[in-house]
Design a protein around this motif. Structure first.
Motif, PDB file in Angstrom:
ATOM      1  N   PHE A  10     -13.971 -19.024 -31.147  1.00  0.00           N
ATOM      2  CA  PHE A  10     -14.434 -17.931 -32.045  1.00  0.00           C
ATOM      3  C   PHE A  10     -13.407 -16.718 -31.694  1.00  0.00           C
ATOM      4  CE2 PHE A  10     -18.075 -20.541 -33.098  1.00  0.00           C
ATOM      5  CZ  PHE A  10     -17.687 -20.979 -33.678  1.00  0.00           C
ATOM      6  N   PHE A 222     -24.433 -17.836 -38.777  1.00  0.00           N
ATOM      7  CA  PHE A 222     -24.235 -17.963 -39.029  1.00  0.00           C
ATOM      8  C   PHE A 222     -22.789 -16.855 -38.810  1.00  0.00           C
ATOM      9  CE2 PHE A 222     -26.540 -19.221 -42.450  1.00  0.00           C
ATOM     10  CZ  PHE A 222     -26.481 -20.688 -42.557  1.00  0.00           C
ATOM     11  N   GLN A 223     -21.225 -16.783 -38.588  1.00  0.00           N
ATOM     12  CA  GLN A 223     -20.066 -16.329 -38.837  1.00  0.00           C
ATOM     13  C   GLN A 223     -18.785 -16.687 -39.031  1.00  0.00           C
ATOM     14  OE1 GLN A 223     -19.403 -15.492 -34.395  1.00  0.00           O
ATOM     15  NE2 GLN A 223     -18.855 -17.208 -33.653  1.00  0.00           N
ATOM     16  N   PRO A 225     -15.187 -18.386 -39.146  1.00  0.00           N
ATOM     17  CA  PRO A 225     -14.547 -19.787 -38.520  1.00  0.00           C
ATOM     18  C   PRO A 225     -14.197 -18.957 -37.558  1.00  0.00           C
ATOM     19  CG  PRO A 225     -14.077 -19.544 -40.914  1.00  0.00           C
ATOM     20  CD  PRO A 225     -14.379 -18.415 -41.130  1.00  0.00           C
ATOM     21  N   HIS A 226     -13.289 -19.865 -36.682  1.00  0.00           N
ATOM     22  CA  HIS A 226     -12.470 -19.164 -35.426  1.00  0.00           C
ATOM     23  C   HIS A 226     -10.899 -19.592 -36.007  1.00  0.00           C
ATOM     24  CE1 HIS A 226     -12.246 -24.054 -35.011  1.00  0.00           C
ATOM     25  NE2 HIS A 226     -11.169 -23.739 -34.101  1.00  0.00           N
ATOM     26  N   TYR A 235     -17.347 -24.586 -40.925  1.00  0.00           N
ATOM     27  CA  TYR A 235     -18.087 -25.342 -39.946  1.00  0.00           C
ATOM     28  C   TYR A 235     -19.558 -24.240 -39.896  1.00  0.00           C
ATOM     29  CZ  TYR A 235     -16.142 -29.778 -41.286  1.00  0.00           C
ATOM     30  OH  TYR A 235     -15.017 -30.337 -41.833  1.00  0.00           O
ATOM     31  N   SER A 236     -18.720 -22.962 -39.187  1.00  0.00           N
ATOM     32  CA  SER A 236     -19.379 -22.070 -38.553  1.00  0.00           C
ATOM     33  C   SER A 236     -20.322 -21.580 -39.189  1.00  0.00           C
ATOM     34  CB  SER A 236     -19.049 -21.153 -38.073  1.00  0.00           C
ATOM     35  OG  SER A 236     -17.747 -20.431 -38.420  1.00  0.00           O
ATOM     36  N   ASN A 237     -20.247 -20.839 -41.047  1.00  0.00           N
ATOM     37  CA  ASN A 237     -20.956 -20.363 -41.860  1.00  0.00           C
ATOM     38  C   ASN A 237     -21.070 -21.204 -42.869  1.00  0.00           C
ATOM     39  OD1 ASN A 237     -18.075 -20.871 -42.874  1.00  0.00           O
ATOM     40  ND2 ASN A 237     -17.845 -18.035 -43.432  1.00  0.00           N
ATOM     41  N   GLN A 270     -21.078 -26.514 -34.382  1.00  0.00           N
ATOM     42  CA  GLN A 270     -20.066 -25.110 -34.105  1.00  0.00           C
ATOM     43  C   GLN A 270     -21.746 -23.597 -34.604  1.00  0.00           C
ATOM     44  OE1 GLN A 270     -16.104 -24.388 -36.318  1.00  0.00           O
ATOM     45  NE2 GLN A 270     -16.284 -26.625 -36.410  1.00  0.00           N
ATOM     46  N   GLN A 271     -22.960 -24.481 -35.126  1.00  0.00           N
ATOM     47  CA  GLN A 271     -24.134 -24.200 -35.362  1.00  0.00           C
ATOM     48  C   GLN A 271     -24.611 -24.780 -33.952  1.00  0.00           C
ATOM     49  OE1 GLN A 271     -25.533 -24.002 -39.703  1.00  0.00           O
ATOM     50  NE2 GLN A 271     -23.006 -24.123 -39.943  1.00  0.00           N
ATOM     51  N   ARG A 343     -18.955 -11.490 -37.255  1.00  0.00           N
ATOM     52  CA  ARG A 343     -18.726 -11.830 -35.787  1.00  0.00           C
ATOM     53  C   ARG A 343     -20.139 -11.730 -35.113  1.00  0.00           C
ATOM     54  NH1 ARG A 343     -15.150 -14.983 -37.020  1.00  0.00           N
ATOM     55  NH2 ARG A 343     -15.693 -15.722 -35.147  1.00  0.00           N
ATOM     56  N   HIS A 366     -22.126 -17.445 -26.924  1.00  0.00           N
ATOM     57  CA  HIS A 366     -22.581 -18.780 -26.813  1.00  0.00           C
ATOM     58  C   HIS A 366     -23.102 -19.485 -25.830  1.00  0.00           C
ATOM     59  CE1 HIS A 366     -20.084 -18.155 -30.923  1.00  0.00           C
ATOM     60  NE2 HIS A 366     -19.165 -17.520 -29.675  1.00  0.00           N
TER      61      HIS A 366
END
Length: 791
Positions: A10, A222-223, A225-226, A235-237, A270-271, A343, A366
């Motif tokens: 990220f 949530f943040q 995406p990388h 998939y991270s948000n 990712q979460q 972030r 993380h």
């Protein structure tokens, strides 16, 4: 394949808003208060529920075949991989096969009772009916949603825009005010059918997939995406996603399951605080709910999208899957982050103990270990800072099978005995959540193919530096020595670890005492006593199959080509796992702990079928000459250690493979196994002798190197097997200048004065266990207690 976690993905490849903005322009959202308004992430247990039944027409082979075909063929809006893959990418076909095998025990609900039991708090039937009368996305005259009518020439793409509008209308009507009160943006449905949503794996990858409709969310979990996407959704948000199909191109449900499984797996990855993931499959006529958790997957039959009897179910599912309350989404709200410029900037983790709830600051944003599976233990390691002592501790989150002895019992026993080389437990939370409640099973009769899993959180007195974080050869060899000695202590007390891996060996603290330079973790798969049942058990859910022994792999081979009657898992299988850990390190890292490259053979140990991996490992253990890269980066002492250790362990897989051809109760087999297993002290002594010999050689090599060595001097053996006499000096401590050299010279002198029988030359042709010093009782190590628990 366990691995040192890749660099934080990220931090590269995306800059939605720069993190170097001035304070005047920096936007900070603090979500430090636990999200409890949405209720616990459990479904109601009082609603009637029809017992799901296994989808009997689909077996594992079918799922794997579908996965392979799916990887070869590109369908509209289905997951795909780039045409040019990096050399580090795992084999996509094998990944699909493994995913299919992992989800083979899927469940099907015969009616809509499971879906109907969810999210009643989100909207009443009366409110839903009022919404339908006033919204522009529902045709009251036709009594149906304004979606395309079904016909033979209908194209899937014609569904995207009207369905996105429908979803956003529902969210706008029901969740707008709630989101505003929570100081977060309203979740939004976005057409991502042509958007590359990138994946994260244990190795670098360019893989991506394209969910048809993604639900972009905002909140403390949530943040952004990388890797940058056109619509800044990844998939991270992603709260959830919806896959769209049309009736004239209907696909088997098992193929859709694999497709949605790709999305769900990436959301879990990712979460990392996800407990479950719920996704929807929608056609122009009906929909299905797919629920993924650590027990696998459960999905409903087709439910009519337009019927007056069931359309309220669809509305509630949309509200629940897109809820501003993170607990509704299946997120563990005991872990919270503060978000700056989209972030994760800092975070906290809550632990419950006898004194109440303690909030720990996350030492790293993380986790240092994440699971790449959907089903199983799915262990996650977090590093946290004690609020009183300011010490770094390790938090372990995992999902154990119901009925298995909790890890806490073993850790309490280890703590009471004061065994060195096993990480100490500070406190433990049992039964934080259970997958049966996520599925609305509660107290209902257990299902034949459902295995309930229970969430456990353990606070461990460990700095969180794992074996792959070593920075010197001496540190590595000493840590492995102490870990093996600790494994011996457990085995001789009839506790079999069964989950040896790079993630279950931690480095001791700076200045650690003898016996604690390497620490064993991961007793949640341990068992007590001799195993009389069929070997293998539930090992298919252990994350790190790369370190399985040859015999355990052959046990798992469904063709039974070489193992006729399986051999129970024993301490020798775990010892063999240490060989593969050492091999993994020597082939992919240099002697200072820097990664030098991936080894194709080792990377496939977690991807190929069991029999193929077993054959690969047999070749690996037979090697007498290692690769030029290993020779370049590692001293002769470490290369000899790997060759000799591997050759010694190879004899046991050969013997047990032959014995497996005899019936379990055959006298010859029983007596032979008793003889092998009965030499536990002799075999551990032999292995530890190899490590002592390596340490001796390292001291020689370092003594002839630079005047001032760059690593601290270590004692040659731990207190596990050697108690210094009055004439022996204590273990040298780090120092400066000539004192370091004197320490090394003193240690070397002691070694050279020892009897040569204590360090026999390795022989490749045949092994006779060398004489060893009489094992001494390991000293009781002090039990560290958190500052807040003292007294």
């Amino acid at each position: 394949m366990t691995d040192r976690p890749p660099p934080d993905p990220f931090l590269d490849g995306h800059s939605a808003t720069t993190t170097t903005t001035t304070p005047a322009t920096t936007t900070t959202h603090s979500f430090g208060v636990l999200d409890t308004e949405g209720g616990p992430p459990r479904t109601p247990t009082t609603t009637s529920f029809a017992d799901p039944f296994p989808y009997s027409d689909v077996d594992t082979d079918t799922l794997i075949a579908n996965g392979r075909n799916f990887a070869r063929t590109q369908f509209m809006s289905t997951p795909r991989e780039l045409t040019t893959r990096t050399s580090r990418d795992s084999d996509a076909k094998e990944q699909k096969a493994l995913l299919g095998n992992e989800l083979a025990q899927s469940k099907v609900v015969r009616d809509h009772a499971f879906a109907a039991s969810l999210y009643h708090h989100a909207a009443s039937r009366k409110d839903i009916e009022a919404f339908l009368k006033e919204t522009k996305v529902f045709d009251s005259a036709q009594e149906r949603w304004k979606l395309p009518l079904s016909h033979d020439k209908l194209e899937e793409s014609k569904m995207y825009t009207p369905l996105v509008n429908l979803l956003n209308a529902i969210l706008e009507h029901f969740w707008k005010d709630t989101a505003k009160n929570l100081c977060k943006a309203l979740s939004k449905a976005i057409n991502t059918s042509l958007t590359n949503i990138y994946h994260i794996e244990s190795v670098e990858t360019d893989h991506y997939s394209r969910p048809d409709i993604s639900i972009k969310a905002e909140g403390s979990s949530f943040q952004a995406p990388h890797m940058k996407t056109k619509k800044l959704v990844g998939y991270s948000n992603m709260a959830s996603c919806i896959e769209v199909k049309i009736k004239n191109q209907q696909q088997p449900v098992e193929k859709v399951l694999l497709q949605l499984g790709v999305y769900a797996r990436q959301i879990f990855i990712q979460q990392p605080n996800r407990d479950f993931v719920r996704l929807l499959l929608v056609t122009e006529q009906d929909f299905r709910l797919f629920h993924f958790d650590r027990s696998g997957v459960q999905y409903t039959e087709e439910i009519d999208l337009h019927s007056k009897a069931t359309r309220h179910i669809f509305v509630r599912l949309v509200l629940g899957l897109c809820s501003p309350h993170e607990s509704d989404l299946g997120l563990d709200t005991s872990i919270q982050w503060e978000i700056e410029n989209e972030r994760k900037a800092r975070g906290s983790l809550a632990v419950c103990d006898d004194t109440g709830v303690v909030n720990y600051r996350l030492a790293a944003i993380h986790p240092i270990r994440s699971s790449f599976n959907i089903r199983g233990q799915c262990t996650t390691y977090w590093t946290v800072v004690d609020p009183e002592s300011n010490e770094t501790l390790l938090v372990k989150d995992s999902w154990r099978l119901e009925g298995r002895v909790p890890e806490r019992e073993y850790l309490e026993e280890v703590r009471n005995l004061g065994l060195a080389g096993v990480a100490r437990m500070v406190t433990c939370e049992n039964e934080r959540a259970e997958t049966k409640y996520f599925r609305d099973l509660g107290t209902k009769s257990p299902l034949a193919n459902f295995h309930n899993r229970i969430s456990t959180r353990t606070l461990i007195d460990c700095e969180g530096k794992l074996i792959l974080d070593f920075t010197s050869t001496m540190q590595l060899v000493c840590a492995l020595y102490d870990a093996i000695a600790a494994h011996r202590d457990l085995s001789t007390r009839d506790i079999l670890h069964r989950d040896v891996s790079t993630y279950n060996i931690a480095l001791g603290k700076s200045g650690a005492t003898l016996g604690n330079r390497g620490l064993l973790l991961g007793l949640d798969m341990a068992i007590r006593g001799k195993i009389k049942r069929r070997a293998g058990g539930d090992q298919g859910t252990i994350d790190d199959r790369a370190y399985w022994s040859i015999v355990m792999l052959l046990n798992a081979d469904t063709d039974r080509a070489r193992i006729i009657h399986p051999i129970a898992h024993d301490y020798l299988d775990d010892l063999e796992g240490f060989v593969y850990i050492l091999g993994h390190i020597l082939y992919e890292f240099d002697s200072e702990g820097k990664m030098v490259g991936r080894n194709a053979e080792i990377q496939k140990w977690n991807l190929q079928d069991a029999a193929t991996v077993a054959n690969s490992k047999e070749s690996f253990l037979r090697r007498t000459k290692l690769s030029p890269q290993v020779e370049k980066h590692w001293p002769q002492s470490c290369r000899d250690l790997l060759v000799n250790f591997g050759d010694f362990m190879k004899q046991f897989s050969d013997q047990k493979t032959k014995l497996s051809h005899m019936p379990p109760n055959a006298r010859i087999r029983v007596e032979a196994l008793e003889t092998i297993l009965g030499k536990i002290d002799q075999y551990y002594d032999t292995v530890l002798q190899y490590f002592r010999k390596a340490i001796q050689d390292l001291l020689r090599e370092e003594n002839t190197g630079p005047l001032i060595p760059q690593t601290p001097a270590y004692s040659i053996v731990s207190s596990a097997t050697h108690t210094p006499s009055a004439s022996e000096p204590a273990a040298p401590q780090p120092a400066h200048g000539r004192r370091i050299l004197q320490n090394y010279q003193s240690s070397l002198k002691r070694i050279l004065e020892e009897s040569p029988e204590d360090h026999p030359d390795a022989k490749r042709e045949h092994y006779e266990s060398p004489p060893s010093p009489t094992p001494q009782p390991r000293g009781r190590a002090p039990v560290r207690r958190s500052a807040r628990l003292k007294g």
